[in-house]
Design a protein around this motif. Structure first.
Motif, PDB file in Angstrom:
ATOM      1  N   PRO A 173       0.831  -1.205   0.000  1.00  0.00           N
ATOM      2  CA  PRO A 173       0.000   0.000   0.000  1.00  0.00           C
ATOM      3  C   PRO A 173       0.865   1.253   0.000  1.00  0.00           C
ATOM      4  N   THR A 174       0.517   2.219  -0.846  1.00  0.00           N
ATOM      5  CA  THR A 174       1.301   3.456  -0.977  1.00  0.00           C
ATOM      6  C   THR A 174       0.346   4.652  -0.990  1.00  0.00           C
ATOM      7  N   ALA A 175      -0.297   4.881   0.133  1.00  0.00           N
ATOM      8  CA  ALA A 175      -1.284   5.961   0.209  1.00  0.00           C
ATOM      9  C   ALA A 175      -0.613   7.326   0.141  1.00  0.00           C
ATOM     10  N   THR A 176      -1.157   8.197  -0.689  1.00  0.00           N
ATOM     11  CA  THR A 176      -0.760   9.602  -0.753  1.00  0.00           C
ATOM     12  C   THR A 176      -2.028  10.447  -0.776  1.00  0.00           C
ATOM     13  N   PRO A 177      -1.931  11.742  -0.478  1.00  0.00           N
ATOM     14  CA  PRO A 177      -3.135  12.583  -0.523  1.00  0.00           C
ATOM     15  C   PRO A 177      -3.815  12.582  -1.888  1.00  0.00           C
ATOM     16  N   ARG A 178      -3.028  12.504  -2.964  1.00  0.00           N
ATOM     17  CA  ARG A 178      -3.612  12.521  -4.311  1.00  0.00           C
ATOM     18  C   ARG A 178      -4.208  11.172  -4.666  1.00  0.00           C
ATOM     19  N   TRP A 179      -3.545  10.090  -4.246  1.00  0.00           N
ATOM     20  CA  TRP A 179      -4.011   8.728  -4.530  1.00  0.00           C
ATOM     21  C   TRP A 179      -3.995   7.917  -3.240  1.00  0.00           C
ATOM     22  N   PRO A 180      -4.978   8.113  -2.369  1.00  0.00           N
ATOM     23  CA  PRO A 180      -4.992   7.362  -1.105  1.00  0.00           C
ATOM     24  C   PRO A 180      -5.124   5.859  -1.323  1.00  0.00           C
ATOM     25  N   GLU A 181      -5.619   5.460  -2.505  1.00  0.00           N
ATOM     26  CA  GLU A 181      -5.834   4.049  -2.796  1.00  0.00           C
ATOM     27  C   GLU A 181      -4.599   3.358  -3.378  1.00  0.00           C
ATOM     28  N   GLY A 182      -3.463   4.063  -3.469  1.00  0.00           N
ATOM     29  CA  GLY A 182      -2.276   3.556  -4.141  1.00  0.00           C
ATOM     30  C   GLY A 182      -1.844   2.174  -3.663  1.00  0.00           C
ATOM     31  N   LEU A 183      -1.453   1.323  -4.630  1.00  0.00           N
ATOM     32  CA  LEU A 183      -1.024  -0.031  -4.298  1.00  0.00           C
ATOM     33  C   LEU A 183       0.028  -0.455  -5.317  1.00  0.00           C
ATOM     34  N   MET A 184       1.282  -0.588  -4.869  1.00  0.00           N
ATOM     35  CA  MET A 184       2.352  -1.084  -5.728  1.00  0.00           C
ATOM     36  C   MET A 184       2.434  -2.605  -5.635  1.00  0.00           C
ATOM     37  N   VAL A 185       2.997  -3.209  -6.690  1.00  0.00           N
ATOM     38  CA  VAL A 185       3.195  -4.659  -6.717  1.00  0.00           C
ATOM     39  C   VAL A 185       4.651  -4.929  -7.099  1.00  0.00           C
ATOM     40  N   PHE A 186       5.361  -5.693  -6.265  1.00  0.00           N
ATOM     41  CA  PHE A 186       6.760  -6.026  -6.535  1.00  0.00           C
ATOM     42  C   PHE A 186       6.887  -7.522  -6.775  1.00  0.00           C
ATOM     43  N   GLU A 187       7.374  -7.901  -7.983  1.00  0.00           N
ATOM     44  CA  GLU A 187       7.594  -9.310  -8.308  1.00  0.00           C
ATOM     45  C   GLU A 187       9.035  -9.640  -7.960  1.00  0.00           C
ATOM     46  N   GLU A 188       9.236 -10.555  -7.016  1.00  0.00           N
ATOM     47  CA  GLU A 188      10.542 -10.739  -6.401  1.00  0.00           C
ATOM     48  C   GLU A 188      11.550 -11.449  -7.308  1.00  0.00           C
ATOM     49  N   SER A 189      11.131 -12.423  -8.122  1.00  0.00           N
ATOM     50  CA  SER A 189      12.096 -13.172  -8.929  1.00  0.00           C
ATOM     51  C   SER A 189      12.672 -12.338 -10.063  1.00  0.00           C
TER      52      SER A 189
END
Length: 604
Positions: A173-189
């Motif tokens: 989750p990457t909430a910011t005032p402009r995009w409180p719904e922010g969600l990053m996805v990191f693929e580990e391999s």
């Protein structure tokens, strides 16, 4: 009518591919699209293997629906999926355009499950069946498909999921005032960070990854200045978390993948954010935005403010706590509040913010009101009435925009933000912008006096961009102009960062340098040195002519050069623009060039 845009699939690894929607033109009116280089919408698909999940990350908006659906259906059917298959969708950005497409996807694939953050779930629930005003018409989202909001899995803190072919993703989750719904996805391999809006740029390209840093540098900085600078503190926090990941490349929602220069880009984000946070002056910007139009106004105000190096703290009232609101209200040197009008009323979060300002706000600090509306704008009237009765002083006349702002309106709004920030700067310290950081003793120091003996021609820079209702014009007095190359013929001009014309001088833009004649420069200097209110036509009373490329030429000038911007170099409080000459002419071969003589290098 839905205008089809091509969608291409780009394999990353077995069972893992990117889907890229290509749009050579901007998708909507918004300051972040103003460079005019189109955009891409990037999503990422993990295919099933041995009973594993099918997972789609960051699906696009409705603008790409027809070609995207065709490409997605082809890929899923080849993978053996049918209408009853379960498909997981990671939703990192929620807006009405994206919800319209989610309706279509759910209608085609009924067993979709949405993965989203807690604020994302709130937005999806609130907007799923909302009516959306659009350029004077009303689009009923629910009329597109009669589907119910699908099941949601809410990501409250970071979590890890195992997928097909050994892929393992981390949801952040990457909430910011402009995009409180922010969600990053990191693929580990693979080390691929699907970063959403972070690190994005609006460039239309089929190439999967950037060619080199220079190929995207200006576009990424422009995107940052438009949307990230107003929330520098939160941006820095997220960059710190990203730096802890074992990244090999970054794939934002818009633009090419960053594979070669991601380390320097993270460093740039941190440096830009720290510069913004160092300002001694702070403007609080509180807003809510149902359909994105009020957010565009907020973005334009924030960009104008941040160009002056004044800190702006932006807060989405729909997801802000009372503690956060009060903190911004107490610590800001000026406040701005913006609201849409929904059913003749301001939304509840704005009423809460208004109550906090009336009870806790300092009446000695200026306040500004803005908002968008579809029919009558009662919310803006309510804010104005309550704050007037509460004894507040207004920073500017209320900004009222029906539906979406045009490019000309956006430019005026930016100028309003610049003007407010400048007033606050002048009130705090009139000398702050005049003193060189290198010479702190006095502007009359020997070095500064010597620097003042560097002279340049007196010129009027004129620029025109766009056509018809989208046309935007600008002008400024320029004296820091110097030839820079013989072949091709070129010159440099320095433009202060807080000049409104600066946003019209990016790579590929054309402009004219009108070189003034000695003894005939006074009238034109008075014309363009006078203070202009935001939105005022700077060319009133002048009989302008057009250059071969349609730029604005002042016939009273000694000579003119029509040029195209080729490079930009950041120099603390100025941008140095290098331009190559395309056309030019001498209008008076009897006169000489007017030259600007200065007493000190500490000011113009």
């Amino acid at each position: 009518m839905n205008n089809a845009k091509p969608v291409i699939s780009l394999p990353i690894e077995p069972g893992f591919l990117a889907l890229r929607g290509l749009s050579p033109t901007q998708l909507r009116f918004g300051i972040e699209y103003r460079l005019g280089r189109g955009t891409t919408s990037n999503s990422f698909l993990f295919l099933p293997h041995n009973q594993s999940q099918t997972l789609l990350v960051h699906p696009p908006g409705y603008s790409f629906s027809e070609p995207y659906t065709k490409e997605l259906n082809k890929i899923l059917k080849l993978a053996g999926l049918n209408k009853n298959s379960i498909i997981y969708l990671v939703i990192g950005n929620v807006n009405p355009n994206r919800i319209m497409y989610l309706h279509e996807l759910v209608d085609l694939w009924p067993n979709i499950i949405l993965i989203t953050s807690n604020p994302g779930a709130q937005l999806l629930t609130a907007l799923w069946d909302k009516h959306r005003p659009n350029l004077g018409k009303v689009t009923d989202i629910s009329s597109k498909t009669s589907v119910t909001l699908p099941k949601m899995e809410i990501v409250k803190t970071e979590e890890v999921r195992e997928l097909s072919f050994g892929h393992r993703i981390r949801l952040i989750p990457t909430a910011t005032p402009r995009w409180p719904e922010g969600l990053m996805v990191f693929e580990e391999s693979t080390g691929l960070l699907m970063s959403g809006k972070f690190f994005a740029s609006h460039i239309c390209t089929e190439v999967f990854a950037e060619t080199n840093r220079l190929s995207t540098e200006e576009d990424r900085r422009y995107f940052y200045d438009c949307l990230m600078a107003p929330m520098a503190r939160q941006v820095n926090t997220i960059v710190e978390r990203v730096e802890e990941l074992d990244i090999r490349s970054i794939a934002p929602t818009h633009g090419p993948v960053i594979s070669e220069s991601w380390r320097s880009l993270l460093s740039d984000y941190r440096r830009w954010s720290e510069t913004q946070e160092r300002s001694k002056i702070k403007i609080g910007l509180l807003f809510a935005s149902a359909y994105g139009n009020t957010a565009i106004i907020a973005d334009a105000l924030a960009q104008g403010i941040s160009r002056t190096k004044v800190q702006v703290e932006i807060l989405n009232c729909e997801f802000a706590s009372s503690t956060q609101m009060l903190d911004v209200i107490h610590k800001s040197d000026a406040l701005l509040i913006g609201s849409p009008t929904l059913g003749g009323h301001a939304p509840t979060p704005i009423l809460t913010a208004l109550g906090a300002i009336l009870s806790e706000g300092n009446r000695d600090k200026p306040i500004g009101i803005f908002g968008s509306y579809g029919w009558s704008g009662e919310a803006i009237d309510l804010l104005q009435t309550k704050l007037t009765d509460g004894g507040f002083t207004f920073a500017f006349d209320p900004i009222r925009i029906k539906f979406s702002p045009t490019p000309a309106m956006i430019k005026t709004i930016e100028e309003t933000g610049v003007a407010l920030a400048r007033r606050l700067q002048n009130a705090q310290n009139k000398q702050e912008r005049l003193i060189s950081a290198k010479f702190n003793d006095s502007k009359d120091s020997s070095a500064m006096l010597a620097l003042g003996r560097v002279v340049g021609p007196l010129c009027i820079l004129t620029v025109s961009k766009g056509e018809g209702v989208d046309q935007v014009n600008g002008a400024m007095v320029a004296s820091w102009v110097s030839q820079a190359s013989f072949n091709p013929p070129g010159f440099t001009v320095a433009v202060a960062k807080d000049r409104s014309v600066e946003t019209l001088l990016h790579i590929g833009d054309r402009f004219v340098i009108n070189i003034l004649a000695k003894s005939r420069e006074i009238a034109l200097m008075k014309q363009f040195l006078q203070p202009f209110e935001p939105g005022i036509n700077r060319f009133t009373g002048l009989n302008l002519e057009k250059t071969p490329k349609g730029q604005l030429l002042i016939p009273e000038a000694l000579a003119w050069l029509e040029s195209i911007v080729c490079q930009r170099m950041e120099c603390n409080d100025h941008w140095v623009i290098y331009a190559q000459v395309e056309h030019g002419g001498l209008l008076d071969d009897q006169s000489t060039t007017a030259v600007h003589q200065r007493r000190s290098g500490a000011n113009y």
